[in-house]
Enzyme design. Sequence first.
Site, PDB file in Angstrom:
ATOM      1  N   LYS A   1       0.813  -1.221   0.000  1.00  0.00           N
ATOM      2  CA  LYS A   1       0.000   0.000   0.000  1.00  0.00           C
ATOM      3  C   LYS A   1       0.844   1.269   0.000  1.00  0.00           C
ATOM      4  O   LYS A   1       0.370   2.333  -0.406  1.00  0.00           O
ATOM      5  CB  LYS A   1      -0.979  -0.040   1.157  1.00  0.00           C
ATOM      6  CG  LYS A   1      -2.026  -1.129   0.916  1.00  0.00           C
ATOM      7  CD  LYS A   1      -3.033  -1.270   2.010  1.00  0.00           C
ATOM      8  CE  LYS A   1      -4.155  -2.211   1.621  1.00  0.00           C
ATOM      9  NZ  LYS A   1      -3.833  -3.637   1.848  1.00  0.00           N
TER      10      LYS A   1
HETATM   11  C1  LIG Z   1      -4.503  -4.707   1.267  1.00  0.00           C
HETATM   12  C2  LIG Z   1      -3.762  -5.985   1.205  1.00  0.00           C
HETATM   13  C3  LIG Z   1      -4.122  -7.020   0.314  1.00  0.00           C
HETATM   14  C4  LIG Z   1      -5.362  -6.942  -0.554  1.00  0.00           C
HETATM   15  O1  LIG Z   1      -5.262  -5.982  -1.552  1.00  0.00           O
HETATM   16  P1  LIG Z   1      -6.588  -5.514  -2.364  1.00  0.00           P
HETATM   17  O2  LIG Z   1      -6.147  -4.401  -3.228  1.00  0.00           O
HETATM   18  O3  LIG Z   1      -7.552  -5.054  -1.282  1.00  0.00           O
HETATM   19  O4  LIG Z   1      -7.098  -6.693  -3.100  1.00  0.00           O
HETATM   20  C5  LIG Z   1      -3.321  -8.158   0.252  1.00  0.00           C
HETATM   21  N1  LIG Z   1      -2.234  -8.292   1.039  1.00  0.00           N
HETATM   22  C6  LIG Z   1      -1.861  -7.327   1.916  1.00  0.00           C
HETATM   23  C7  LIG Z   1      -0.672  -7.552   2.752  1.00  0.00           C
HETATM   24  C8  LIG Z   1      -2.601  -6.148   2.031  1.00  0.00           C
HETATM   25  O5  LIG Z   1      -2.224  -5.208   2.908  1.00  0.00           O
END
Ligand SMILES: *Cc1c(COP(=O)(O)O)cnc(C)c1O
Length: 464
Positions: A112
Amino acid sequence: MKYISTRGGCSPQSFEQVLLTGLAPDGGLYVPAELPRFSEQEIPSWQGLSYPDLVLKVIAPFIGDEVPADALRKIVEESYAEFDHPDVAPLTKLAENDYMLELYHGPTLAFKDFALQVLGRLLDYVLIKNDQRVVILGATSGDTGSAALEGCRHSEQVDIFILHPHQRVSEVQRRQMTTVVGDNVFNLAVEGNFDDCQSIVKTAFADQSFLPDQTQLVAVNSINWARILMQIVYYFSAALKLGAPEKAVSFSVPTGNFGDIYAGYLAKRLGLPIKQLVVATNSNDILHRFINGNEYSTTDLHHTFSPSMDILVSSNFERYLFDLFDRDAEKLSDFMSKLGKESLHISDEKWRQMRECFASASVDDALTCETIASVFADTGKLIDPHTAVGIRAARDCNADASVPMVTLSTAHPAKFSDAIMKAGLDAPELPPHLADLFEKEEHYSIVPNDLTAVTDFVKERSHN
Ligand SMILES: *Cc1c(COP(=O)(O)O)cnc(C)c1O
């Protein structure tokens, strides 16, 4: 570039307008009015570019001249300078045609950071230019909160309020949020679960009258288009390293809200030769049941070892459905209004079309641990439980062993040491910049599971 709503009830908006909001006023999500396509001459010319230079190439058509080139370059360069690996998104070989794209070298150790580092700086640029302040309000089950706080805490034009479910996030995740200091930074531990937090945020966005005039809420979850946009880039980065566009590449993506894999779908539409896109889910398998069995229906929430993927409905899937339904907003609105009430199906032809684009698998906690252990035994690499879901799904779904399969590694294993220990391995250490996480003072407020308690809190603390 203009953006339209998947529900068809809004006028086209600019990039800046969609950046500074959440859902569209008609309840839909913003998508580009039309997608550009990079040519077969252009994509190879990006070989060897630095990560920030590649970012600038890929995002250019989506931002147009709304942010001047020199300002955009500065934002992008500063954002990726925060990553502690020279490659930003290094690609690791696990076995023949089996790769892992490490997306956890940012400040908060999850993918993220790729979007939220840029989002924070973009907001700052736009808000200073407009002499405007906004309130960021978001709910998190763990990783979004810390990445958003880290990306936005420097901005003098924002107040940021992040709700997390009290006593239901891991200690590392909580401390990553509650040790961020700033007089514009507020952590709220809501006495409820993640769905409660999300529904408070949703209701607050729908009626913002509790805010002073001229102030608006901005979303930092993946309904914000800018987040999706920034995530398209690492698909190009990995594929170029593996010989694209001459050679095809496949990706397996640990999926929760469908933001990350939707970015992969867009990369394909933009001209990247992606053979397979694997939707890797944990036991919260609504998408797997739909892709595999043409049944779209909600079930109860399961709490798993991969909590960032514990969701009932993947909000960004609507963006894909909009395309699948040939951008028929009325048909989509009708479909979405029935979700949760009945089991939904699409025509065989549309189902086939969806399966041409996506494969899927659901991986439970036992298989997740088994995969963590076997990858460590085979390669000496420690992977987090979300990545393990991705790797296992990649192996289950791989349709062509001659095409490289890249699993997105979405978090650093130290963020989820419980699952690592359940896999029978030693808990990994936090990287040096977080080594003192357990000594730092925490700042957060416990609030009741109640909309007014939260909106009053926001009203009293925001600097407007
Ligand atoms: C947010 C997240 C996901 C999922 O991602 P999406 O875009 O919501 O599908 C998977 N793994 C981790 C570690 C995350 O923080």
